[in-house]
Scaffold this motif. Structure first.
Motif, PDB file in Angstrom:
ATOM      1  N   UNK A 725     -17.573-102.303 -16.866  1.00 22.11           N
ATOM      2  CA  UNK A 725     -18.861-102.949 -17.128  1.00 22.11           C
ATOM      3  C   UNK A 725     -19.491-103.331 -15.792  1.00 22.11           C
ATOM      4  N   UNK A 726     -20.768-103.380 -15.780  1.00 19.49           N
ATOM      5  CA  UNK A 726     -21.515-103.852 -14.614  1.00 19.49           C
ATOM      6  C   UNK A 726     -22.389-105.013 -15.070  1.00 19.49           C
ATOM      7  N   UNK A 727     -22.017-106.213 -14.672  1.00 18.57           N
ATOM      8  CA  UNK A 727     -22.721-107.411 -15.134  1.00 18.57           C
ATOM      9  C   UNK A 727     -23.898-107.679 -14.205  1.00 18.57           C
ATOM     10  N   UNK A 728     -25.074-107.688 -14.781  1.00 18.17           N
ATOM     11  CA  UNK A 728     -26.273-107.948 -13.983  1.00 18.17           C
ATOM     12  C   UNK A 728     -26.446-109.455 -13.808  1.00 18.17           C
ATOM     13  N   UNK A 729     -26.138-109.927 -12.611  1.00 18.29           N
ATOM     14  CA  UNK A 729     -26.259-111.350 -12.293  1.00 18.29           C
ATOM     15  C   UNK A 729     -27.220-111.506 -11.123  1.00 18.29           C
ATOM     16  N   UNK A 730     -28.156-112.401 -11.249  1.00 18.22           N
ATOM     17  CA  UNK A 730     -29.085-112.691 -10.155  1.00 18.22           C
ATOM     18  C   UNK A 730     -28.267-113.063  -8.916  1.00 18.22           C
ATOM     19  N   UNK A 731     -28.458-112.358  -7.798  1.00 20.88           N
ATOM     20  CA  UNK A 731     -27.658-112.623  -6.592  1.00 20.88           C
ATOM     21  C   UNK A 731     -27.675-114.094  -6.180  1.00 20.88           C
TER      22      UNK A 731
END
Length: 843
Positions: A725-731
């Motif tokens: 999975x690739x979790x899209x998290x605001x840097x």
């Protein structure tokens, strides 16, 4: 003239035929009369024999070339079938057993008639039955039926509940171990059934099943033609080896293994007495060897004897061993190899005389495994874990947790998912299993209990021990709140010591006076419960569950060896728990049996217990009732139960209580937000979760085996990092979480004292402590620590757990030792003593 010529010709032919017949009769007389006895013995005993040449199991290496599992040469005593008088065979067997005993060789004693202290004989089956009865306070002479009645009365099982359901309930709720009683066709102790099966295998009739151990022993002596010159003890030695032969199967073309890995002096004496022991041979055999002993034992696993199914269906021989746990089991087909064999002709003493070269087949070694495990990091993890537990038990370093007896450590490459170290304590030496583990050692290491916090050497805490994570779960709650915009990085939550809106001390901060105003970074640093109560409540359980699953929590990681999926607190998981509780009550207490058909989630018909079908109907029926409308819930429960013929108000009320208990509440969300409540996770899951945080949100599947290589050096299989999975998290949000973790190990943080001297400025490290309550008040808190390093460009993530370690920071020194080793921050190490160079092993 013609007649005269023919007359001379006939005379010549007659004389010639007479001469040939005379020579033939003379030679026949010589063979049958003069040399008859010798030739008959040779003819009867000269036979074809298959000699198996065992293959070597594949070698297992670390990622830096250390050997974790290999093979050494041992010698096996085998007995091939020879036609001989049984009296002579007994003499030979006794001679062999005397030599083995003289040199202290250990071999399995599976003959189930033994001497007691008073010199009388007894069945091991009876001894085991008496031991079980004594352990469970059952009268010595109680029958199986009487035993069931005693247990029913002891645990208040209602009379209208059948014996089968009663045994299931008592086993699960009270004993935590199986009751050794079979109900088919009538109540009988399992020990008695095994005894009768054994007697039947020796040809005893059903009317003889009641014979005593002494009577059976004497009959077997007579059946086996054991001479009266042998004492009882000596006769038992003969019967013991005959039992081994009988179990393995005595075939004329295949030898039976009597004992494995004998001493050199034993081998020498057997060879010296070869003429006295027909068919007894000593052959070389590879013995599985673990040169590092307990190192990575739970990764490697162990080998054990094959069973009859393996022999029938998988082409094993009865004396073979196979992988039973760990990588030894998972990669059995790769590691096993292929045995070789040759056909030889032996003389009457079993000595080889000639062979069929064209029938010879060379053994093929198994494939080799190259792991992701780093040798030095693995050693550091095991040493640090054991020392930390021992120090806590003794209070050696000013920290004391007397109940701390077990734990686990997992270190993972954050950029690939490769496991750098994985250990569980207490551990075991897999060499104990290489020749077949003794009964005493098996009972010592194979601790049988369903309690996940009980120390169990063979149990892999790193992948199987699912326990509440406590505060190390707070980072995922923080990510959820930030990503769902329930709070901003700069926002503060006031902690006055308890969470507003809930009276009493149920939802307090661990710091009774409170932390005051805290933002996300400070809340992680201080492990502020009130902050996470608030942001968890704002986020809601559905969002927390969504992000937790994205990090791989509540599901198996995919690592090759056995693991637990753990439990992720959610509306569904809570309801499921109480649904099964309700079903068990309906079935075991109320006696609702039988099967019914329901529609599963896929819309397909599925046959289930009727009790389960009713329980599911109950939960489905009240799910739409919102809020605290308990009266409406009760009415619905009563309605459904009455439709199924249940009218007893006590039963209805009890089930109503279960239904209420299975409904999600705000309190459940608050508990979940600090890693308590219904969430239980494993160290491997926590290590991978932190690795995902550290690398920016890429969730890799952890793995242990880098590549599989055959004996010729050809790569059979090579693993590549697998992204799940690739979790899209605001840097910015991710950085805020990581900065909070960095503050944990810096001055003022909950683990600061354990990272004094670490190069924070040049390398950097981040971490989080966690203390989690589990079970009753008598159980001390679980001590967790997770961390990663280097801070800016992470390479390694670590999860350390000490079961009943009391305080999270008390497991921090373990992670520090692992990180130091990985980054080479410790002392210089000596050259390895068991490492390959250019695929060559040197010692």
């Amino acid at each position: 003239m013609i007649i005269e010529k023919n007359k001379h010709r006939f005379t010549f032919i007659f004389i010639f035929i007479t001469f040939v017949i005379s020579v033939f009769l003379f030679r026949l007389a010589q063979l049958q009369i003069v040399q008859g006895e010798e030739n008959r013995e040779i003819a009867e005993n000269k036979m074809l024999q298959r000699v198996v040449r065992p293959s070597e199991r594949g070698i297992i290496y670390t990622n830096d070339g250390y050997v974790l599992a290999s093979n050494r040469v041992g010698y096996s005593v085998q007995m091939a079938y020879k036609q001989m008088d049984e009296v002579e065979r007994n003499n030979m067997i006794y001679k062999l057993s005397s030599i083995l005993d003289k040199h202290g060789e250990e071999y399995e004693d599976e003959f189930p008639i033994v001497f007691q202290e008073d010199g009388t004989l007894a069945f091991t089956f009876d001894i085991e039955e008496q031991e079980w009865k004594e352990e469970h306070d059952i009268p010595k002479n109680a029958t199986a039926k009487e035993t069931i009645n005693i247990l029913r009365k002891r645990y208040f099982v209602k009379e209208d509940i059948g014996d089968e359901l009663a045994i299931q309930a008592i086993t699960k709720v009270h004993l935590n171990t199986s009751i050794p009683i079979s109900l088919d066709p009538k109540p009988t102790f399992i020990f008695e059934k095994r005894e009768n099966d054994w007697k039947k295998s020796y040809g005893f009739k059903e009317k003889e099943y009641g014979l005593s151990a002494e009577e059976v022993f004497n009959k077997l002596k007579e059946q086996s033609k054991i001479d009266e010159k042998y004492s009882k003890e000596q006769a038992r030695k003969i019967l013991m080896i005959r039992e081994k032969i009988k179990k393995q199967g005595f075939r004329s073309w295949e030898a039976v293994e009597i004992v494995n890995d004998i001493k050199q002096e034993t081998m020498a004496e057997i060879i010296a007495h070869n003429d006295e022991m027909q068919g007894v041979v000593v052959n070389p055999k590879p013995i599985r060897h673990y040169p590092e002993g307990e190192l990575a034992a739970h990764v490697l696993g162990y080998i054990s004897k094959v069973n009859e199914t393996d022999v029938k269906e998988k082409d094993y021989k009865m004396q073979d061993l196979k992988g039973a746990q760990g990588l030894e089991a998972v990669y059995e087909s790769d590691l096993r190899g292929e045995d070789g064999e040759s056909l030889i002709i032996t003389d009457y003493r079993g000595r080889p005389k000639s062979d069929f070269v064209d029938q010879e087949k060379n053994p093929v070694p198994g494939n080799n495994l190259f792991l992701t495990i780093d040798y030095d990091v693995q050693r550091a993890a095991e040493k640090a874990l054991e020392e930390a537990i021992n120090d806590l038990q003794t209070g050696a370093k000013g920290r004391q947790a007397k109940k701390a007896k077990s734990g686990a450590v997992v270190a993972i490459d954050v950029n690939t998912g490769g496991i750098l170290a994985l250990t569980s304590y207490p551990s075991f030496d897999p060499n104990l299993f290489s020749k077949g583990i003794s009964k005493e050692d098996w009972e010592k290491y194979n601790v049988i209990t369903n309690d996940p916090i009980s120390p169990k050497p063979l149990y892999n805490n790193a992948t199987m021990a699912a326990l509440p994570p406590g505060s190390i779960y707070k980072m995922v709650v923080g990510v959820t709140a930030l990503e769902e915009k329930k709070i901003r990085i700069q926002d503060y939550v006031y902690d006055g010591g308890r969470y507003p809106g809930f009276g009493g001390d149920r939802f307090r901060c661990w710091l009774r006076s409170g932390h005051g105003n805290e933002n996300i970074k400070e809340a992680i640093r201080d492990s502020c419960n009130v902050y996470f109560y608030e942001v968890g409540n704002r986020s809601g359980i559905d969002n927390i569950e969504k992000y937790s699953r994205a990090f791989g929590l509540g599901e198996k990681t995919g690592i090759e060896i056995s693991e637990s999926a753990g439990i992720l607190a959610s509306k569904e998981s809570k309801e499921t728990t109480w649904l099964y509780t309700t079903s068990n009550y309906l079935r075991n207490t109320m006696g609702i049996t039988g099967n019914s058909v329901i529609q599963n989630e896929q819309g397909e018909d599925q046959e289930v217990y009727t009790s389960y079908a009713i329980a599911k109907e109950l939960f489905d029926g009240v799910r739409a009732i919102e809020g605290n409308n308990y009266n409406q819930v009760y009415q619905k429960v009563a309605e459904i139960l009455q439709n199924h013929g249940v009218k007893d108000s006590q039963h209805i009320y009890q089930i109503y209580q279960y239904i209420i208990a299975g409904r999600w509440t705000v309190a459940d969300t608050l508990n979940t937000s600090i890693g308590q409540g219904g969430t239980s996770l494993t160290p491997i899951q926590m290590a991978n979760y932190v690795a995902t945080l550290a690398n920016g949100g890429t969730h890799y599947e952890p793995y242990l085996v880098q590549k599989v290589v055959d004996s010729n050096g050809k790569i059979v299989e090579e693993k590549k990092p697998k992204v799940k999975d690739k979790i899209e998290i605001d840097p910015k949000n991710l950085e805020a979480i990581k900065e909070g973790m960095k503050m944990v190990v810096a001055p003022g943080g909950t683990a600061a004292s354990d990272f004094i001297g670490f190069p924070h400025d040049t390398i950097g490290v981040a971490g989080k402590t966690g203390s989690a309550q589990y079970g009753s008040e008598d159980t001390e808190a679980m001590a967790w620590f997770v961390g990663f390093a280097p801070y800016d460009k992470p390479q390694i993530a670590v999860a350390a757990l000490i079961i009943e370690g009391e305080h999270g920071n008390w497991s921090a020194p373990i992670a520090r030792a692992v990180i130091d080793e990985y980054l080479n921050l410790g002392e210089e190490k000596e050259e390895p003593q068991n490492k390959i160079i250019d695929n060559q092993l040197y010692e």
